[in-house]
Design an enzyme around this catalytic site. Structure first.
Site: not given
Ligand code: NAD
Length: 252
Positions: A17, A37, A64, A90, A157, A195
């Protein structure tokens, strides 16, 4: 051009996202999009790809959880682009990797990345926004897991995403007079996170879908458009809000 003249930083911008949001912000005319990132190769490639469209995009390495890293990232953004208008907190990690839903190390890591990471972003991002005196918008990625519980993910979480929901409202209350809006976005069933563990399993996803009135998972762009609205001046009187993007999951 809904983001004309705005400088935006998106954490976790190399994937999912975050990447969809960075691309959309560029398409909507942002003056600069900073992709931050820990995935350097993917982040550099995304920024290069966005630049091919003629938009200004750069990649910054930012963990972050690292406060000094945040200070450096914000200072660099302000030095390069003259300020910060939009911050999308994000970056996050999944609660479905640990087998033991009460694993203590997983609790600390989830809180560190998902909650402290957002706290640090708000701390340093809002300070930079206040200095420019321009209207600012902070969008924090929570989840429907910040509103309701699930039986198959680590409680950390839910705790971390619930913290994001409430620190968003606290910051909205504190910074309304500064012209800085702070909102949270709550995606439901989306493509699995990098993850993800159990929640990436097709059988678990099929089971989860039974509770989603729209009967399908969401697309990353459907969340990016919600973030875009909150980032833009169209949302100029929206602060402290929680924008749910979940196909009706939490409506039933
Ligand atoms: P994703 O795993 O594709 O992307 C997450 C990104 O965060 C990755 O690029 C990762 O490298 C980065 N990241 C992780 N730890 C980090 C750190 N310590 N410092 C900097 N960057 C870091 O996941 P996504 O689905 O795109 O999720 C984006 C956000 O939306 C997250 O906060 C997630 O919790 C939330 N979310 C996801 C879902 C889902 O089903 N995918 C649903 C609800 C909420």
């Amino acid at each position: 051009m809904r983001l004309k003249d705005k400088v935006a930083l998106v954490t976790g911008g190399a994937s999912g996202m975050g990447a969809a949001t960075a691309r959309l912000f560029a398409r909507e005319g942002a003056r600069a999009v900073v992709v931050a990132d820990i995935l350097d190769r993917e982040g550099e490639a995304l920024a290069a790809d966005i630049r091919k469209t003629g938009a200004a995009a750069t990649y910054l390495h930012l963990d972050v959880t690292d406060e000094a890293g945040w200070q450096a990232a914000i200072a660099r953004t302000v030095a390069d682009h003259g300020g910060l208008d939009v911050l999308v907190n994000n970056a996050g990690i999944s609660g479905s990797a640990a087998e033991d839903l009460y694993d203590t190390a997983a609790w600390h890591r989830l809180m560190e990345v998902n909650a402290t990471g957002v706290f640090l972003g708000m701390k340093h991002g809002i300070a930079a926004m206040k200095k420019t005196g321009r209207p600012g918008s902070v969008i924090n990625l929570s989840s429907i897991s910040g509103i309701v519980g699930q039986g198959y993910i680590h409680v950390g979480y839910n705790a971390s995403k619930g913290a994001v929901r409430l620190i968003t409202k606290a910051a909205a209350a504190q910074h309304g007079k500064d012209g800085i809006r702070v909102n949270s976005v709550h995606p439901g069933l989306m493509p699995p996170m990098r993850t993800s563990g159990r929640t990436a399993d097709p059988a678990q996803r099929a089971e989860t879908l039974k509770g989603v009135p729209m009967g399908r998972a969401g697309d990353v762009d459907e969340v990016a458009y919600a973030i875009l609205f909150l980032a833009s001046d169209e949302a100029s009187y929206v602060t402290g809000a929680e924008l749910v993007v979940d196909g009706g999951w939490t409506a039933v």
